[in-house]
Design a protein around this motif. Structure first.
Motif, mmCIF file in Angstrom:
data_model
loop_
_atom_site.group_PDB
_atom_site.id
_atom_site.type_symbol
_atom_site.label_atom_id
_atom_site.label_comp_id
_atom_site.label_asym_id
_atom_site.label_seq_id
_atom_site.Cartn_x
_atom_site.Cartn_y
_atom_site.Cartn_z
ATOM 1 N N TYR A 104 0.823 -1.202 0.000
ATOM 2 C CA TYR A 104 0.000 0.000 0.000
ATOM 3 C C TYR A 104 0.864 1.262 0.000
ATOM 4 O O TYR A 104 2.006 1.250 0.471
ATOM 5 N N LEU A 105 0.288 2.324 -0.495
ATOM 6 C CA LEU A 105 0.893 3.649 -0.375
ATOM 7 C C LEU A 105 -0.199 4.604 0.099
ATOM 8 O O LEU A 105 -1.122 4.923 -0.659
ATOM 9 N N GLN A 106 -0.112 4.999 1.352
ATOM 10 C CA GLN A 106 -1.039 5.980 1.907
ATOM 11 C C GLN A 106 -0.492 7.365 1.638
ATOM 12 O O GLN A 106 0.636 7.677 2.045
ATOM 13 N N MET A 107 -1.274 8.176 0.958
ATOM 14 C CA MET A 107 -0.823 9.514 0.568
ATOM 15 C C MET A 107 -1.725 10.550 1.230
ATOM 16 O O MET A 107 -2.935 10.582 0.956
ATOM 17 N N ASN A 108 -1.150 11.353 2.093
ATOM 18 C CA ASN A 108 -1.883 12.400 2.800
ATOM 19 C C ASN A 108 -1.362 13.776 2.400
ATOM 20 O O ASN A 108 -0.268 13.892 1.843
ATOM 21 N N SER A 109 -2.129 14.781 2.705
ATOM 22 C CA SER A 109 -1.739 16.174 2.421
ATOM 23 C C SER A 109 -1.272 16.324 0.981
ATOM 24 O O SER A 109 -0.212 16.911 0.697
ATOM 25 N N LEU A 110 -2.049 15.812 0.078
ATOM 26 C CA LEU A 110 -1.642 15.794 -1.329
ATOM 27 C C LEU A 110 -1.560 17.200 -1.899
ATOM 28 O O LEU A 110 -2.338 18.103 -1.529
ATOM 29 N N LYS A 111 -0.601 17.371 -2.803
ATOM 30 C CA LYS A 111 -0.337 18.650 -3.447
ATOM 31 C C LYS A 111 -0.495 18.493 -4.960
ATOM 32 O O LYS A 111 -0.331 17.383 -5.480
ATOM 33 N N PRO A 112 -0.757 19.568 -5.648
ATOM 34 C CA PRO A 112 -0.863 19.465 -7.119
ATOM 35 C C PRO A 112 0.381 18.847 -7.752
ATOM 36 O O PRO A 112 0.261 18.124 -8.753
ATOM 37 N N GLU A 113 1.535 19.082 -7.173
ATOM 38 C CA GLU A 113 2.767 18.522 -7.741
ATOM 39 C C GLU A 113 2.894 17.018 -7.533
ATOM 40 O O GLU A 113 3.822 16.398 -8.047
ATOM 41 N N ASP A 114 1.974 16.419 -6.786
ATOM 42 C CA ASP A 114 1.944 14.958 -6.653
ATOM 43 C C ASP A 114 1.222 14.304 -7.831
ATOM 44 O O ASP A 114 1.200 13.073 -7.944
ATOM 45 N N THR A 115 0.634 15.105 -8.689
ATOM 46 C CA THR A 115 -0.072 14.569 -9.850
ATOM 47 C C THR A 115 0.887 13.807 -10.756
ATOM 48 O O THR A 115 1.925 14.335 -11.166
ATOM 49 N N ALA A 116 0.555 12.560 -11.035
ATOM 50 C CA ALA A 116 1.427 11.699 -11.836
ATOM 51 C C ALA A 116 0.747 10.341 -12.015
ATOM 52 O O ALA A 116 -0.273 10.059 -11.380
#
Length: 121
Positions: free
Chosen positions: A80-92
């Protein structure tokens, strides 16, 4: 032969969260360190995280430290990859990959097809 399938991507607002899953079939996942990688349009692929075979060791790119957490359930053959506090630069597009040779995920030999993550308001 090991096969990997990612899921859990989607569209999320900045500050939101997503959990990606990487499900394995064809072989036991605990033979492999598992990395999460991402690639945005026009950018090079970036290693986001790596988790050791046992799950006791993890490491992260500086860009995601403190926000992303990788974990594994070898009984379920899933990482798993839990991703919190996502930012626009995480778009991929996010990929998981299996490395049978090292604990650094630098020698991955099997890749999933990827799942799109878009962070936008």
């Amino acid at each position: 032969q090991l096969q990997l399938v990612e899921s859990g991507g989607g569209l999320v607002q900045p500050g939101g969260s997503l959990r990606l899953s990487c499900a394995a079939s064809g072989n036991a996942l605990d033979y492999y360190a598992i990395g999460w990688f991402r690639q945005a349009p026009g950018k090079e692929r970036e290693r986001v995280s790596c988790i050791s075979r046992s799950g006791q060791s993890t490491n992260y790119a500086d860009s995601v430290k403190g926000r992303f957490t990788t974990s594994r359930d070898n009984a379920k053959n899933t990482v798993y990859l839990q991703m919190n506090s996502l930012k626009p630069e995480d778009t991929a597009i996010y990929y998981c990959a299996a490395d049978p040779f090292s604990s650094s995920c630098s020698s991955a030999t099997v890749w999933g097809q990827g799942t799109q993550v878009t962070v936008s308001s």
